[in-house]
Design a protein around this motif. Structure first.
Motif, PDB file in Angstrom:
ATOM      1  N   ILE A   1       9.154   1.746   1.890  1.00 48.44           N
ATOM      2  CA  ILE A   1       8.921   3.161   2.231  1.00 48.44           C
ATOM      3  C   ILE A   1       9.825   3.625   3.381  1.00 48.44           C
ATOM      4  O   ILE A   1      10.210   4.789   3.442  1.00 48.44           O
ATOM      5  N   ARG A   2      10.235   2.693   4.231  1.00 45.92           N
ATOM      6  CA  ARG A   2      11.129   3.060   5.363  1.00 45.92           C
ATOM      7  C   ARG A   2      12.450   3.644   4.875  1.00 45.92           C
ATOM      8  O   ARG A   2      13.095   4.404   5.565  1.00 45.92           O
ATOM      9  N   LYS A   3      12.888   3.206   3.685  1.00 40.88           N
ATOM     10  CA  LYS A   3      14.191   3.656   3.157  1.00 40.88           C
ATOM     11  C   LYS A   3      14.046   4.943   2.348  1.00 40.88           C
ATOM     12  O   LYS A   3      15.024   5.584   2.018  1.00 40.88           O
ATOM     13  N   TYR A   4      12.801   5.260   1.973  1.00 45.82           N
ATOM     14  CA  TYR A   4      12.589   6.413   1.092  1.00 45.82           C
ATOM     15  C   TYR A   4      11.845   7.519   1.847  1.00 45.82           C
ATOM     16  O   TYR A   4      12.094   7.757   3.006  1.00 45.82           O
TER      17      TYR A   4
ATOM     18  N   ASP B   1       2.660  17.781   2.125  1.00 46.95           N
ATOM     19  CA  ASP B   1       3.536  17.386   3.237  1.00 46.95           C
ATOM     20  C   ASP B   1       4.311  16.136   2.850  1.00 46.95           C
ATOM     21  O   ASP B   1       3.906  15.399   1.931  1.00 46.95           O
ATOM     22  N   MET B   2       5.407  15.897   3.514  1.00 47.34           N
ATOM     23  CA  MET B   2       6.205  14.693   3.242  1.00 47.34           C
ATOM     24  C   MET B   2       7.122  14.417   4.423  1.00 47.34           C
ATOM     25  O   MET B   2       7.370  15.296   5.256  1.00 47.34           O
ATOM     26  N   ILE B   3       7.593  13.180   4.486  1.00 48.49           N
ATOM     27  CA  ILE B   3       8.518  12.820   5.570  1.00 48.49           C
ATOM     28  C   ILE B   3       9.578  11.873   5.011  1.00 48.49           C
ATOM     29  O   ILE B   3       9.258  10.983   4.217  1.00 48.49           O
ATOM     30  N   GLU B   4      10.827  12.103   5.410  1.00 45.77           N
ATOM     31  CA  GLU B   4      11.927  11.248   4.961  1.00 45.77           C
ATOM     32  C   GLU B   4      12.049  10.051   5.903  1.00 45.77           C
ATOM     33  O   GLU B   4      11.931  10.197   7.110  1.00 45.77           O
ATOM     34  N   LYS B   5      12.274   8.890   5.332  1.00 50.94           N
ATOM     35  CA  LYS B   5      12.460   7.628   6.080  1.00 50.94           C
ATOM     36  C   LYS B   5      11.464   7.487   7.242  1.00 50.94           C
ATOM     37  O   LYS B   5      11.853   7.449   8.422  1.00 50.94           O
ATOM     38  N   PRO B   6      10.148   7.414   6.903  1.00 49.97           N
ATOM     39  CA  PRO B   6       9.128   7.343   7.959  1.00 49.97           C
ATOM     40  C   PRO B   6       9.247   6.062   8.782  1.00 49.97           C
ATOM     41  O   PRO B   6       9.570   4.998   8.244  1.00 49.97           O
ATOM     42  N   LYS B   7       9.006   6.210  10.074  1.00 47.36           N
ATOM     43  CA  LYS B   7       8.939   5.025  10.938  1.00 47.36           C
ATOM     44  C   LYS B   7       7.510   4.477  10.851  1.00 47.36           C
ATOM     45  O   LYS B   7       6.619   5.167  10.325  1.00 47.36           O
TER      46      LYS B   7
ATOM     47  N   TYR C   1       3.291   6.535  -1.516  1.00 50.08           N
ATOM     48  CA  TYR C   1       3.969   7.260  -2.595  1.00 50.08           C
ATOM     49  C   TYR C   1       5.270   7.865  -2.068  1.00 50.08           C
ATOM     50  O   TYR C   1       5.287   8.517  -1.025  1.00 50.08           O
ATOM     51  N   SER C   2       6.321   7.616  -2.834  1.00 45.77           N
ATOM     52  CA  SER C   2       7.649   8.041  -2.428  1.00 45.77           C
ATOM     53  C   SER C   2       8.315   8.807  -3.562  1.00 45.77           C
ATOM     54  O   SER C   2       8.048   8.528  -4.741  1.00 45.77           O
TER      55      SER C   2
ATOM     56  N   THR D   1      14.506  16.175   1.276  1.00 46.14           N
ATOM     57  CA  THR D   1      13.072  15.996   1.568  1.00 46.14           C
ATOM     58  C   THR D   1      12.603  16.998   2.631  1.00 46.14           C
ATOM     59  O   THR D   1      11.500  17.534   2.526  1.00 46.14           O
ATOM     60  N   ASP D   2      13.445  17.252   3.649  1.00 46.97           N
ATOM     61  CA  ASP D   2      13.047  18.196   4.702  1.00 46.97           C
ATOM     62  C   ASP D   2      12.869  19.607   4.125  1.00 46.97           C
ATOM     63  O   ASP D   2      11.964  20.341   4.526  1.00 46.97           O
TER      64      ASP D   2
END
Ligand code: UTP
Length: 291
Positions: free
Chosen positions: A168-171, A188-194, A202-203, A232-233
């Motif tokens: 998920i870190r890469k997606y 809502d969504m976030i790109e490359k989450p830490k 889910y990605s 994604t943003d």
């Protein structure tokens, strides 16, 4: 609502994970047995009712254009050999899959920036996006699965799968609420989450259907993860303002942007291949005894 008949295939990434193969050739042209990745993707779009496709390119544009063009000299040679009749048909068929257009992304500023290069082509219609390095194989084309969801709900739609906590870190990571079956509402969504930033596992993988409003949102989207303008943003804004639909799609996805994904696609496709499948299976069984 307007029927979805246009698709955009971004294929202008640098492909740095597959160097040196991608030094001068786009990763989208890497073959899976005997077909370049992008042909599988164009076939998926055509099978989903898409009539016009814009491929966003940078280097290797000539290779891509030639692949979807007629090849008179080659065809002439094949025509002269009765044993090559089916290959000739295959080769000619490629040029008839869809009307294909090309535009160059002049600077590699991210997937969001690549999609914004499609504004003039798309106009004011909803459109499908098929990432050029994600090959998804299955009975029901994933692009069609997303188009059906878009047409039912009238909202932007993304193709999703659950991935591992490491992956998920890469997606991207999506905030979802179940709707029915394999459909979710996404807000809502976030790109490359830490670590700790993820909404779920889910990605978004490789496919979406977007309304034309995305172009105005992209224009106002600042560089995000990796200093790139992230699609994604922009979709996050869409999800927050109107909501989006996430489809946990049916199909097997291969990531042609990394070496392992390329090998998995090749091995699994070779095993099913009508010409070499049987022989390859025997070879693989033999080889596996030595591993
Ligand atoms: P990736 O992030 O996988 O592409 O983008 P990349 O830049 O080639 O990856 P690295 O260098 O191996 O890490 C997903 C899709 O978006 C396209 C790519 O071609 C790929 O199909 N893309 C990405 C663009 O068209 N333009 C960009 O600026 C970035």
């Amino acid at each position: 609502m307007k029927r979805i008949r246009k698709a955009v295939i971004p294929a202008a990434g640098l492909g740095t994970r597959v160097l040196p193969a991608t030094k001068s050739m786009p990763k989208e042209m890497l073959p899976i047995v005997d077909k370049p990745a992008i042909q599988y993707i164009v076939e998926e779009a055509a099978a989903s009712g898409i009539e016009e496709i814009l491929i966003i390119t940078n280097r290797g544009k000539g290779l891509l254009e030639d692949h979807f063009d007629r090849a008179p000299e080659l065809e002439e040679r094949l025509r002269g050999d009765p044993e090559k009749a089916s290959v000739l048909e295959e080769v000619v068929k490629i040029s008839r899959l869809a009307d294909i257009f090309y535009v160059r992304q002049k600077e590699t500023r991210g997937l969001g920036h690549a999609i914004s290069c499609a504004k003039a082509f798309v106009g004011d219609e909803p459109f499908a996006v098929l990432y050029g390095d994600d090959v998804i194989l299955g009975e029901d084309p994933v692009c069609a699965q997303l188009i059906r969801a878009y047409e039912e709900f009238g909202l932007g739609t993304v193709g999703v799968k659950e991935v591992s906590r490491e992956a998920i870190r890469k997606y991207s990571s999506l905030k979802l609420e179940p709707l029915r079956d394999n459909l979710f509402h996404c807000t809502d969504m976030i790109e490359k989450p830490k670590v700790g930033q993820e909404f779920s596992l889910y990605s978004i993988l490789g496919r979406c259907v977007l309304p034309p409003e995305i172009f105005d949102i992209l224009e106002a989207t600042l560089p995000g993860a990796g200093g790139e303008i992230q699609l994604t943003d922009a979709m996050r804004t869409l999800a927050a303002e109107k909501g989006m639909i996430a489809v946990d799609f049916f199909g097997k996805r291969y990531d042609m942007g990394n070496k392992l994904g390329i090998m998995q696609a090749s091995v699994e496709t070779a095993l099913r291949h009508p010409e070499i499948g049987e022989e390859f299976r025997a070879y693989l069984k033999q080889l596996s005894k030595t591993l």
